[in-house]
Design a protein around this motif. Structure first.
Motif, PDB file in Angstrom:
ATOM      1  N   GLU A   1       0.837  -1.195   0.000  1.00  0.00           N
ATOM      2  CA  GLU A   1       0.000   0.000   0.000  1.00  0.00           C
ATOM      3  C   GLU A   1       0.876   1.251   0.000  1.00  0.00           C
ATOM      4  O   GLU A   1       2.005   1.239   0.474  1.00  0.00           O
ATOM      5  N   ASN A   2       0.320   2.344  -0.519  1.00  0.00           N
ATOM      6  CA  ASN A   2       1.072   3.597  -0.484  1.00  0.00           C
ATOM      7  C   ASN A   2       1.051   4.168   0.926  1.00  0.00           C
ATOM      8  O   ASN A   2       0.327   3.695   1.810  1.00  0.00           O
ATOM      9  N   ALA A   3       1.835   5.200   1.134  1.00  0.00           N
ATOM     10  CA  ALA A   3       2.030   5.743   2.479  1.00  0.00           C
ATOM     11  C   ALA A   3       0.735   6.243   3.101  1.00  0.00           C
ATOM     12  O   ALA A   3       0.495   6.068   4.300  1.00  0.00           O
ATOM     13  N   ILE A   4      -0.128   6.854   2.298  1.00  0.00           N
ATOM     14  CA  ILE A   4      -1.378   7.396   2.826  1.00  0.00           C
ATOM     15  C   ILE A   4      -2.282   6.271   3.328  1.00  0.00           C
ATOM     16  O   ILE A   4      -2.882   6.361   4.402  1.00  0.00           O
ATOM     17  N   VAL A   5      -2.358   5.191   2.560  1.00  0.00           N
ATOM     18  CA  VAL A   5      -3.180   4.052   2.965  1.00  0.00           C
ATOM     19  C   VAL A   5      -2.626   3.425   4.234  1.00  0.00           C
ATOM     20  O   VAL A   5      -3.381   3.072   5.156  1.00  0.00           O
ATOM     21  N   ARG A   6      -1.306   3.290   4.324  1.00  0.00           N
ATOM     22  CA  ARG A   6      -0.696   2.705   5.516  1.00  0.00           C
ATOM     23  C   ARG A   6      -0.993   3.544   6.754  1.00  0.00           C
ATOM     24  O   ARG A   6      -1.290   3.011   7.830  1.00  0.00           O
ATOM     25  N   ILE A   7      -0.921   4.868   6.603  1.00  0.00           N
ATOM     26  CA  ILE A   7      -1.210   5.757   7.731  1.00  0.00           C
ATOM     27  C   ILE A   7      -2.665   5.628   8.151  1.00  0.00           C
ATOM     28  O   ILE A   7      -2.985   5.610   9.350  1.00  0.00           O
ATOM     29  N   PHE A   8      -3.559   5.518   7.167  1.00  0.00           N
ATOM     30  CA  PHE A   8      -4.985   5.346   7.479  1.00  0.00           C
ATOM     31  C   PHE A   8      -5.221   4.057   8.261  1.00  0.00           C
ATOM     32  O   PHE A   8      -5.926   4.056   9.285  1.00  0.00           O
ATOM     33  N   TYR A   9      -4.657   2.955   7.784  1.00  0.00           N
ATOM     34  CA  TYR A   9      -4.830   1.674   8.482  1.00  0.00           C
ATOM     35  C   TYR A   9      -4.249   1.730   9.896  1.00  0.00           C
ATOM     36  O   TYR A   9      -4.836   1.191  10.846  1.00  0.00           O
ATOM     37  N   TRP A  10      -3.094   2.390  10.027  1.00  0.00           N
ATOM     38  CA  TRP A  10      -2.479   2.516  11.354  1.00  0.00           C
ATOM     39  C   TRP A  10      -3.381   3.314  12.297  1.00  0.00           C
ATOM     40  O   TRP A  10      -3.616   2.912  13.443  1.00  0.00           O
ATOM     41  N   ALA A  11      -3.914   4.443  11.812  1.00  0.00           N
ATOM     42  CA  ALA A  11      -4.759   5.292  12.650  1.00  0.00           C
ATOM     43  C   ALA A  11      -6.051   4.568  13.034  1.00  0.00           C
ATOM     44  O   ALA A  11      -6.520   4.677  14.180  1.00  0.00           O
ATOM     45  N   ARG A  12      -6.596   3.814  12.106  1.00  0.00           N
ATOM     46  CA  ARG A  12      -7.823   3.065  12.398  1.00  0.00           C
ATOM     47  C   ARG A  12      -7.574   2.011  13.471  1.00  0.00           C
ATOM     48  O   ARG A  12      -8.350   1.868  14.419  1.00  0.00           O
ATOM     49  N   LYS A  13      -6.469   1.262  13.324  1.00  0.00           N
ATOM     50  CA  LYS A  13      -6.147   0.256  14.328  1.00  0.00           C
ATOM     51  C   LYS A  13      -5.824   0.899  15.679  1.00  0.00           C
ATOM     52  O   LYS A  13      -6.152   0.356  16.739  1.00  0.00           O
ATOM     53  N   LEU A  14      -5.169   2.045  15.642  1.00  0.00           N
ATOM     54  CA  LEU A  14      -4.855   2.755  16.886  1.00  0.00           C
ATOM     55  C   LEU A  14      -6.135   3.045  17.662  1.00  0.00           C
ATOM     56  O   LEU A  14      -6.209   2.840  18.888  1.00  0.00           O
ATOM     57  N   LEU A  15      -7.170   3.507  16.960  1.00  0.00           N
ATOM     58  CA  LEU A  15      -8.456   3.790  17.599  1.00  0.00           C
ATOM     59  C   LEU A  15      -9.098   2.507  18.108  1.00  0.00           C
ATOM     60  O   LEU A  15      -9.575   2.455  19.258  1.00  0.00           O
ATOM     61  N   VAL A  16      -9.120   1.478  17.260  1.00  0.00           N
ATOM     62  CA  VAL A  16      -9.756   0.219  17.649  1.00  0.00           C
ATOM     63  C   VAL A  16      -9.108  -0.353  18.905  1.00  0.00           C
ATOM     64  O   VAL A  16      -9.795  -0.795  19.836  1.00  0.00           O
ATOM     65  N   TYR A  17      -7.771  -0.326  18.954  1.00  0.00           N
ATOM     66  CA  TYR A  17      -7.090  -0.912  20.099  1.00  0.00           C
ATOM     67  C   TYR A  17      -7.245  -0.068  21.361  1.00  0.00           C
ATOM     68  O   TYR A  17      -7.158  -0.580  22.479  1.00  0.00           O
ATOM     69  N   LYS A  18      -7.516   1.230  21.206  1.00  0.00           N
ATOM     70  CA  LYS A  18      -7.834   2.054  22.374  1.00  0.00           C
ATOM     71  C   LYS A  18      -9.197   1.671  22.952  1.00  0.00           C
ATOM     72  O   LYS A  18      -9.414   1.719  24.165  1.00  0.00           O
ATOM     73  N   LEU A  19     -10.130   1.285  22.071  1.00  0.00           N
ATOM     74  CA  LEU A  19     -11.473   0.920  22.516  1.00  0.00           C
ATOM     75  C   LEU A  19     -11.542  -0.505  23.052  1.00  0.00           C
ATOM     76  O   LEU A  19     -12.480  -0.856  23.767  1.00  0.00           O
TER      77      LEU A  19
END
Length: 370
Positions: free
Chosen positions: A124-142
């Motif tokens: 994936e390109n950098a933008i997609v990787r950052i999106f997936y990282w941010a989404r997982k960051l939120l999920v793992y906080k919840l």
């Protein structure tokens, strides 16, 4: 009766080891007096069991990532009011988010795939990787708890990349039911086997190059590559270019129940992955006493102990891999020692019967923790 919802990756009828593990967890929870609801993706309606215990329902989508899957889960949670909900693979995001919205007490994510491995295979390109990282960051906080299948995943991904507090992480390695009626008889068989999807992270290219060194000393040795994937054609062309067609055989995909027989018939299992988490193929191999030659990467050393259950080599080093393969081919006595140690290792650390009881006891501790 307290309820637990388990979202698994595939139906256990597929023979998928992770799904079989979670079906065993469900059965043990039922035995201990819990109501269990199992959610499986992509099944026909005849897989639904809406009476008895456990209950089995299918997601609307083959991969539970759509809005309709969130609505479906919302209704399931509202109806059964679980104390705990567990998500695997594609189901993790909705399981945690919807569980949080409906205030399910325990929201547990099982962590299977390493970030580095996903990046190597998916590009994936950098933008997609950052999106997936941010989404997982939120999920793992919840999430209230996250289960990693290796210490490596806990350390490198959950702690360092997603900043999950140590108190929220527990490690349970993958488990497998002890095979029956499969006795290794490979001492007179010099076939090698490699099982896995043909992606870049699995490093089949490194293994094919290593086979040049092996074939120079043991021209009759055959490597059986089991599996398929997007790199299969390139790998077939590589074997042809290196004139390894007689020594490297592309078997393709086979039934899960046939994989164990392949291991039992083989002299050694080869797993040259550039990075991997807790590969079930290694657990399958040692379950039948077949020693392993693998790369010293990711969570692999947590399964295979170097010069005890097999040999570990630097990832990406085809020469070192070839030398290790030759070392075990040269000595039936060495192979036998590794085989005996591998079987003992499986029984003590990765047997489903013992391991499931530990997991369910931990799940109970989460349910009753105030």
């Amino acid at each position: 009766m307290r309820c637990v919802i388990l979202a698994v990756g595939l139906h256990w009828d597929s023979g998928n080891s992770v799904s079989l593990q979670f079906k065993a967890i469900a059965d043990e929870l039922v035995r201990r007096g819990y109501r269990v609801v199992l959610l499986v993706p992509g099944q026909l309606t005849d897989k639904v069991i809406d009476t008895g215990n456990p209950l089995v329902f299918t997601w609307p989508s083959k991969r539970p990532t759509k809005l309709q899957d969130a609505i479906f889960l919302y209704r399931i949670i509202r109806k059964y009011r679980p104390f705990s909900i567990v998500g695997n693979f594609a189901a993790v995001n909705w399981v945690i988010v919807v569980g949080w919205l409906l205030q399910v007490k325990n929201r547990i994510a099982w962590y299977h795939t390493l970030v580095e491995q996903s990046e190597l295979d998916n590009h994936e390109n950098a933008i997609v990787r950052i999106f997936y990282w941010a989404r997982k960051l939120l999920v793992y906080k919840l999430a209230t708890s996250i289960v990693a299948v290796s210490d490596y995943a806990m350390r490198e991904d959950l702690t360092n990349k997603y900043h999950v507090p140590a108190r929220k992480i527990t490690v349970f390695h993958n488990l497998l039911k002890t095979p029956v009626d499969l006795c290794p008889s490979a001492q007179e068989n010099v076939n090698l086997v490699c099982v896995g999807r043909m992606d870049y992270s699995k490093a089949h290219d490194v293994l094919i190059k290593a086979m040049q060194h092996v074939a120079a000393r043991f021209p009759e040795v055959t490597l059986r590559l089991i599996g398929s994937g997007k790199r299969k054609k390139d790998l077939e062309e590589m074997a042809k270019t290196l004139k390894m067609e007689k020594n490297v055989v592309f078997v393709g995909s086979i039934k899960p129940e046939d994989v164990l027989m392949e291991f039992a018939k083989s002299y050694a299992c080869i797993h040259p992955a550039r990075i991997d988490n807790c590969p079930l193929v290694l657990i399958e191999s040692i379950s039948v006493g077949t020693p392993v030659i693998a790369s010293n990467a990711g969570g692999i050393p947590e399964i295979i102990r170097d010069d005890i259950d097999g040999l570990l080599t630097p990832p990406g080093n085809s020469e070192a891999l070839g030398l290790s393969i030759c070392k075990i081919l040269e000595s039936a006595e060495l192979r036998q020692r590794y085989s005996e140690n591998a079987k003992s290792r499986f029984l003590s650390e990765f047997d489903l019967g013992q391991g499931v009881a530990k997991i369910v006891t931990w799940l109970e501790s989460q349910i009753y923790e105030e």
